[in-house]
Scaffold this motif. Structure first.
Motif, PDB file in Angstrom:
ATOM      1  N   VAL A 170     -25.015  -2.358 -79.869  1.00 46.26           N
ATOM      2  CA  VAL A 170     -25.807  -2.177 -81.085  1.00 46.26           C
ATOM      3  C   VAL A 170     -24.875  -2.024 -82.279  1.00 46.26           C
ATOM      4  O   VAL A 170     -23.937  -1.219 -82.250  1.00 46.26           O
ATOM      5  CB  VAL A 170     -26.711  -0.934 -80.973  1.00 46.26           C
ATOM      6  N   ARG A 171     -25.160  -2.790 -83.319  1.00 44.35           N
ATOM      7  CA  ARG A 171     -24.466  -2.633 -84.590  1.00 44.35           C
ATOM      8  C   ARG A 171     -25.482  -2.208 -85.642  1.00 44.35           C
ATOM      9  O   ARG A 171     -26.580  -2.770 -85.705  1.00 44.35           O
ATOM     10  CB  ARG A 171     -23.800  -3.937 -85.023  1.00 44.35           C
ATOM     11  N   LEU A 172     -25.110  -1.235 -86.465  1.00 43.71           N
ATOM     12  CA  LEU A 172     -25.988  -0.743 -87.524  1.00 43.71           C
ATOM     13  C   LEU A 172     -25.399  -1.112 -88.882  1.00 43.71           C
ATOM     14  O   LEU A 172     -24.216  -0.848 -89.148  1.00 43.71           O
ATOM     15  CB  LEU A 172     -26.151   0.778 -87.426  1.00 43.71           C
ATOM     16  N   TYR A 173     -26.238  -1.734 -89.728  1.00 46.34           N
ATOM     17  CA  TYR A 173     -25.836  -2.114 -91.082  1.00 46.34           C
ATOM     18  C   TYR A 173     -26.739  -1.398 -92.086  1.00 46.34           C
ATOM     19  O   TYR A 173     -27.951  -1.289 -91.876  1.00 46.34           O
ATOM     20  CB  TYR A 173     -25.991  -3.618 -91.303  1.00 46.34           C
ATOM     21  N   VAL A 174     -26.152  -0.930 -93.185  1.00 44.76           N
ATOM     22  CA  VAL A 174     -26.906  -0.354 -94.293  1.00 44.76           C
ATOM     23  C   VAL A 174     -26.466  -1.055 -95.577  1.00 44.76           C
ATOM     24  O   VAL A 174     -25.266  -1.074 -95.897  1.00 44.76           O
ATOM     25  CB  VAL A 174     -26.687   1.170 -94.412  1.00 44.76           C
ATOM     26  N   ASN A 175     -27.428  -1.659 -96.260  1.00 38.33           N
ATOM     27  CA  ASN A 175     -27.159  -2.421 -97.488  1.00 38.33           C
ATOM     28  C   ASN A 175     -26.058  -3.457 -97.290  1.00 38.33           C
ATOM     29  O   ASN A 175     -25.203  -3.677 -98.151  1.00 38.33           O
ATOM     30  CB  ASN A 175     -26.808  -1.484 -98.641  1.00 38.33           C
ATOM     31  N   GLY A 176     -26.078  -4.094 -96.124  1.00 34.30           N
ATOM     32  CA  GLY A 176     -25.152  -5.176 -95.825  1.00 34.30           C
ATOM     33  C   GLY A 176     -23.821  -4.748 -95.259  1.00 34.30           C
ATOM     34  O   GLY A 176     -23.030  -5.592 -94.831  1.00 34.30           O
ATOM     35  N   SER A 177     -23.538  -3.455 -95.241  1.00 34.70           N
ATOM     36  CA  SER A 177     -22.248  -2.957 -94.739  1.00 34.70           C
ATOM     37  C   SER A 177     -22.391  -2.478 -93.299  1.00 34.70           C
ATOM     38  O   SER A 177     -23.352  -1.768 -92.960  1.00 34.70           O
ATOM     39  CB  SER A 177     -21.747  -1.804 -95.609  1.00 34.70           C
ATOM     40  N   LEU A 178     -21.427  -2.854 -92.456  1.00 36.05           N
ATOM     41  CA  LEU A 178     -21.424  -2.410 -91.066  1.00 36.05           C
ATOM     42  C   LEU A 178     -21.043  -0.935 -91.010  1.00 36.05           C
ATOM     43  O   LEU A 178     -19.968  -0.533 -91.460  1.00 36.05           O
ATOM     44  CB  LEU A 178     -20.437  -3.247 -90.252  1.00 36.05           C
ATOM     45  N   ILE A 179     -21.929  -0.122 -90.434  1.00 35.87           N
ATOM     46  CA  ILE A 179     -21.699   1.323 -90.340  1.00 35.87           C
ATOM     47  C   ILE A 179     -20.981   1.680 -89.049  1.00 35.87           C
ATOM     48  O   ILE A 179     -20.079   2.521 -89.026  1.00 35.87           O
ATOM     49  CB  ILE A 179     -23.034   2.084 -90.429  1.00 35.87           C
ATOM     50  N   GLY A 180     -21.365   1.047 -87.948  1.00 33.22           N
ATOM     51  CA  GLY A 180     -20.745   1.347 -86.667  1.00 33.22           C
ATOM     52  C   GLY A 180     -21.430   0.600 -85.549  1.00 33.22           C
ATOM     53  O   GLY A 180     -22.411  -0.125 -85.765  1.00 33.22           O
ATOM     54  N   SER A 181     -20.927   0.750 -84.324  1.00 32.42           N
ATOM     55  CA  SER A 181     -21.509   0.071 -83.169  1.00 32.42           C
ATOM     56  C   SER A 181     -21.303   0.917 -81.922  1.00 32.42           C
ATOM     57  O   SER A 181     -20.448   1.812 -81.888  1.00 32.42           O
ATOM     58  CB  SER A 181     -20.882  -1.309 -82.978  1.00 32.42           C
ATOM     59  N   THR A 182     -22.072   0.601 -80.898  1.00 34.04           N
ATOM     60  CA  THR A 182     -21.925   1.296 -79.620  1.00 34.04           C
ATOM     61  C   THR A 182     -20.795   0.719 -78.795  1.00 34.04           C
ATOM     62  O   THR A 182     -20.340   1.345 -77.837  1.00 34.04           O
ATOM     63  CB  THR A 182     -23.220   1.186 -78.799  1.00 34.04           C
ATOM     64  N   GLY A 183     -20.345  -0.491 -79.123  1.00 39.03           N
ATOM     65  CA  GLY A 183     -19.443  -1.210 -78.244  1.00 39.03           C
ATOM     66  C   GLY A 183     -20.242  -1.908 -77.155  1.00 39.03           C
ATOM     67  O   GLY A 183     -21.478  -1.825 -77.093  1.00 39.03           O
ATOM     68  N   ALA A 184     -19.557  -2.631 -76.295  1.00 40.50           N
ATOM     69  CA  ALA A 184     -20.220  -3.436 -75.264  1.00 40.50           C
ATOM     70  C   ALA A 184     -21.170  -2.584 -74.424  1.00 40.50           C
ATOM     71  O   ALA A 184     -20.843  -1.455 -74.039  1.00 40.50           O
ATOM     72  CB  ALA A 184     -19.179  -4.099 -74.378  1.00 40.50           C
ATOM     73  N   MET A 185     -22.343  -3.123 -74.161  1.00 36.71           N
ATOM     74  CA  MET A 185     -23.339  -2.433 -73.343  1.00 36.71           C
ATOM     75  C   MET A 185     -24.363  -3.440 -72.848  1.00 36.71           C
ATOM     76  O   MET A 185     -24.423  -4.581 -73.320  1.00 36.71           O
ATOM     77  CB  MET A 185     -24.050  -1.330 -74.137  1.00 36.71           C
ATOM     78  N   VAL A 186     -25.160  -3.039 -71.894  1.00 36.25           N
ATOM     79  CA  VAL A 186     -26.258  -3.871 -71.421  1.00 36.25           C
ATOM     80  C   VAL A 186     -27.548  -3.378 -72.067  1.00 36.25           C
ATOM     81  O   VAL A 186     -27.596  -2.292 -72.651  1.00 36.25           O
ATOM     82  CB  VAL A 186     -26.381  -3.835 -69.886  1.00 36.25           C
ATOM     83  N   TYR A 187     -28.587  -4.199 -71.953  1.00 33.28           N
ATOM     84  CA  TYR A 187     -29.906  -3.825 -72.457  1.00 33.28           C
ATOM     85  C   TYR A 187     -30.883  -3.880 -71.296  1.00 33.28           C
ATOM     86  O   TYR A 187     -31.087  -4.932 -70.688  1.00 33.28           O
ATOM     87  CB  TYR A 187     -30.333  -4.780 -73.575  1.00 33.28           C
ATOM     88  N   SER A 188     -31.453  -2.742 -70.956  1.00 27.91           N
ATOM     89  CA  SER A 188     -32.419  -2.656 -69.859  1.00 27.91           C
ATOM     90  C   SER A 188     -33.822  -2.743 -70.444  1.00 27.91           C
ATOM     91  O   SER A 188     -34.361  -1.748 -70.949  1.00 27.91           O
ATOM     92  CB  SER A 188     -32.240  -1.341 -69.089  1.00 27.91           C
ATOM     93  N   ALA A 189     -34.406  -3.927 -70.399  1.00 28.00           N
ATOM     94  CA  ALA A 189     -35.689  -4.182 -71.054  1.00 28.00           C
ATOM     95  C   ALA A 189     -36.858  -3.857 -70.135  1.00 28.00           C
ATOM     96  O   ALA A 189     -36.690  -3.525 -68.952  1.00 28.00           O
ATOM     97  CB  ALA A 189     -35.755  -5.635 -71.506  1.00 28.00           C
ATOM     98  N   SER A 190     -38.058  -4.007 -70.684  1.00 29.03           N
ATOM     99  CA  SER A 190     -39.278  -3.653 -69.952  1.00 29.03           C
ATOM    100  C   SER A 190     -39.674  -4.694 -68.923  1.00 29.03           C
ATOM    101  O   SER A 190     -40.405  -4.394 -67.977  1.00 29.03           O
ATOM    102  CB  SER A 190     -40.432  -3.477 -70.942  1.00 29.03           C
ATOM    103  N   GLY A 191     -39.230  -5.947 -69.118  1.00 33.68           N
ATOM    104  CA  GLY A 191     -39.683  -7.026 -68.246  1.00 33.68           C
ATOM    105  C   GLY A 191     -41.086  -7.500 -68.570  1.00 33.68           C
ATOM    106  O   GLY A 191     -41.681  -8.266 -67.810  1.00 33.68           O
ATOM    107  N   LYS A 192     -41.628  -7.068 -69.694  1.00 34.25           N
ATOM    108  CA  LYS A 192     -42.994  -7.419 -70.104  1.00 34.25           C
ATOM    109  C   LYS A 192     -42.962  -8.067 -71.496  1.00 34.25           C
ATOM    110  O   LYS A 192     -41.945  -8.054 -72.184  1.00 34.25           O
ATOM    111  CB  LYS A 192     -43.871  -6.163 -70.166  1.00 34.25           C
ATOM    112  N   VAL A 193     -44.104  -8.621 -71.902  1.00 28.00           N
ATOM    113  CA  VAL A 193     -44.282  -9.052 -73.287  1.00 28.00           C
ATOM    114  C   VAL A 193     -44.482  -7.794 -74.122  1.00 28.00           C
ATOM    115  O   VAL A 193     -45.420  -7.035 -73.889  1.00 28.00           O
ATOM    116  CB  VAL A 193     -45.491  -9.996 -73.434  1.00 28.00           C
TER     117      VAL A 193
END
Length: 712
Positions: free
Chosen positions: A641-664
């Protein structure tokens, strides 16, 4: 002395005198009667002649009208009314030649016919104001419509629809409109002296450079109508109507020049509690998926496409005459793109869609886009996606297929194969482009060009049915899996258009009403206790109570683990503390799998979130109240995850996976609504303030993309 002989000569009895008079009167009477009878016969003959002339004129008018209607249908069948024939010179020349011979009744009838056939007024005015920029196929400009009477057949019960019609530079002196909807219509440069608008709607109508002297607006609605550089001297218009409309450099009914005034009605916030659920895909956005703002197009298909098969429980073409027939009983399943239906094909059952109507691809550019989900892919096996077969001769067999796991585009012995191998049980957006001017074949995968080949074609097949889900080379090669939202364009689409179609999942600008999606997939929203208000760009939403929220359903990509995504929106807080901005859940009541993807901590810090079994977040700065702020989050497994505020990069989590719901998935803006969801630093609850320009992408935006969104 009296002469007795003379007296004897004049001596007549009364009987003699009467006989003399009768003998003289009879011829006179007969002559008089004959003269009168002759005059009456002449009058009757003249009446008969006039009746015959009138009948002859009426018959000629009806014949001209009938011939016009029949010939318009022929022009349509021959393709002269298709988009590729713009500017439709032949059709317009024919219309103008016929128009000059019609009486006022037929002129009015033809206007209604042209509107009903979408040959005029093609721009969308569903929300009353024009929201597209389509050319009328038949143009009315510089024609004479004096004394024409246009009216609804059932009066105020249902207004005659002439919305968005362009009456530019016409003459319509003494014309009459009765119970007519002219929302979004334009009369620029027209002669409308002594015209009457009775019980009609002129919302957002445009009058620029118009002579309206002596016009009568009756009890018509002029909300947001625009008058400029026009003459309203002697016109009948009420004070309320003047307040509804805007005026610039206009001679008003009292003879004085107007000051520049604007409608006050559009400044009031519009409250809406419950509105529209999603509809199927409608149109593409502008060429740039990151820099364009404020576009609002409301149609039920891609507005610049030639054909569109939505696969909404049928194989109908929503635009032209290329509707298909399902062979060997394929099915339509729930869970398609954006929560709609999708076509399910089983290769072993030889299932596919056939379209018998011939569509020429000879020596011309075209683009085919679709969403696919293959359920099996075997090396050395071909799976048809879109094809047209004439013969097994070079450039006479058009095929867009999967060859094993690779996309392939060819005209028979004249083809290109993609470099990227697709996987079974995975969804993809695919696009095939042929640019005839450069003789180039191009294949796109998920919006990105995969490969191209020059010196290709042109395609020369002059016959053959179109197949969706099948390719023929002496035997059928049918697709195994799901196909959805197949779109045919008779031009070479640009790379930015295709990137937008593939990755801009939804875009809510709120400039076209509360619920409307201006993106390519038409995921319309449902609003509760929100108001339209001034936004960062155009209009935005105001969240005013603890029960305010805005909900969208139909996000397939967010339900797929490790699938990239990006979220972008403008916010203006009116309170401090916590609150939820973007909430994602597997159910519409926000139960089950659910995560706050963006929100505030109890101290007012903006936070971006994703989920890999536990919450991973990036904490940003405290967002000031009463100031517009752009916030965005992006996700990929590489960058997390990368977070931007007013176009500027604030920070990131670094590499990670995303565990989704598997649903619409469902996305809810401005409210958490239910408890029990995964949270960390976000203090869930109601967001109080304004929200604008919400976008969701199915790709990780680059820093350059985010900067562009933060600087509209």
């Amino acid at each position: 002395m009296v002469d007795l002989k003379k007296r004897a000569f004049w001596h007549f009895t009364f009987k003699d005198i009467l006989a003399i008079l009768c003998s003289a009167a009879i011829p006179i009477a007969l002559a008089t009667y004959t003269a009168i009878g002759s005059q009456q016969q002449k009058k009757e003959a003249e009446k008969t002649r006039q009746f015959d002339l009138e009948q002859s004129r009426e018959l000629r008018q009806q014949t001209l009208y009938d011939e016009f209607i029949n010939n318009i249908f022929k022009l349509d069948n021959y393709g002269y009314l298709k988009e590729r024939k713009n500017p439709w010179a032949f059709a317009n020349a024919y219309y103008r030649a016929a128009h000059r011979q019609w009486d006022t009744i037929r002129k009015a009838d033809v206007i209604q016919f042209l509107k009903e056939k979408h040959l005029i007024g093609r721009n969308n005015c569903t929300n009353e104001c024009k929201t597209t920029n389509l050319d009328d196929i038949i143009r009315l400009n510089k024609l004479n419509f004096d004394n024409v009477y246009l009216a609804s057949e059932i009066g105020a019960l249902h207004q005659l629809d002439l919305e968005c019609v362009a009456f530019h530079q016409i003459s319509m002196s003494n014309g009459k409109f009765s119970s007519v909807s002219l929302n979004g219509a334009s009369f620029d440069g027209a002669q409308l002296d002594k015209v009457t608008f009775n019980s009609s709607s002129l919302v957002c109508a445009s009058f620029n450079g118009v002579n309206l002297s002596g016009a009568d607006f009756g009890n018509s609605n002029l909300t947001s109508a625009q008058f400029s550089n026009s003459d309203l001297s002697g016109a009948k218009i009420t004070e309320d109507q003047i307040k509804q409309a805007s005026f610039h450099n206009v001679t008003m009914p009292n003879g004085e020049k107007s000051e520049t005034t604007s409608s006050t009605t559009t400044k009031e916030p519009i409250t809406q509690t419950t509105t529209i659920i999603k509809t199927k895909k409608a149109t593409t956005t502008s060429p740039s998926s990151t820099t364009t703002t404020g576009l609002c197009i409301q149609v039920t298909y891609p507005y610049d496409a030639h054909s569109y098969w939505a696969m909404e429980n049928n194989s109908a073409d929503s635009i032209s005459n290329l509707s298909g027939t399902a062979l060997n009983s394929p099915t339509y399943m729930n869970g398609g793109m954006n929560g709609g239906y999708t076509l399910r094909l089983i290769s072993s059952s030889n299932q596919y869609i056939t379209i018998p109507t011939y569509q020429s691809f000879v020596s011309t550019s075209f683009t085919v886009e679709m969403w696919i989900y293959p359920t099996s892919l075997s090396s050395g096996t071909s799976y048809g996606l879109f094809s047209q077969y004439e013969s097994l001769t070079q450039d006479h067999n058009l095929y867009l297929i999967l060859s094993g796991g690779n996309l392939k585009m060819g005209f028979w012995n004249d083809d290109v194969t993609s470099e990227t191998a697709l996987l079974a049980n995975t969804g993809y957006h695919v696009a095939f482009v042929y640019d005839n001017s450069s003789q180039t074949q191009i294949i796109y995968l998920n919006g990105v060009q995969d490969i191209s080949r020059s010196s290709a074609g042109p395609y020369l097949g002059a016959s053959g049915a179109i197949h969706i889900g099948n390719y023929y080379d002496g035997s059928n090669h049918t697709f195994d899996g799901y196909i959805d939202e197949v779109t045919l364009y008779m031009n070479a689409r640009s790379a930015s258009d295709i990137l937008s179609d593939a990755t801009l999942t939804t875009w809510h600008s709120f400039d076209c009403g509360i619920s409307f999606d201006s993106g390519p997939n038409r995921i319309n929203g449902m609003a509760s206790n929100v108001m339209l208000a001034s936004g960062r760009v155009g209009q935005g939403l105001s969240f005013i109570s603890s029960s305010s929220y805005y909900q969208l359903y139909g996000f397939v990509g967010l339900g797929i683990s490790n699938h990239p995504y990006s979220i972008s929106l403008w916010i203006q807080r009116t309170s401090t503390g916590g609150g939820t901005l973007v909430h994602v859940s597997e159910n519409r009541d926000e139960s089950g799998w659910c995560v706050d993807f963006m929100g505030f901590s109890s101290s007012g810090h903006i936070i971006g979130v994703s989920y890999d079994g536990v919450i991973r977040d990036v904490v940003g700065p405290v967002v000031s109240t009463n100031v517009w702020t752009h916030v965005a989050t992006t996700f990929s497994t590489t960058n997390g995850v990368r977070l931007y505020v007013n176009g500027s990069l604030i920070g990131s989590t670094g590499a990670m996976v995303y565990s989704a719901s598997g649903k619409v998935n469902t996305v809810t803006l401005g409210n958490h609504r239910v408890g029990g969801c995964s949270v960390n630093s976000i203090d869930p609850g109601t967001f109080y303030g304004y929200l604008d320009e919400f976008r969701l992408y199915s790709r990780e935006l680059s820093p350059v993309d985010v900067i562009a969104l933060a600087n509209p």
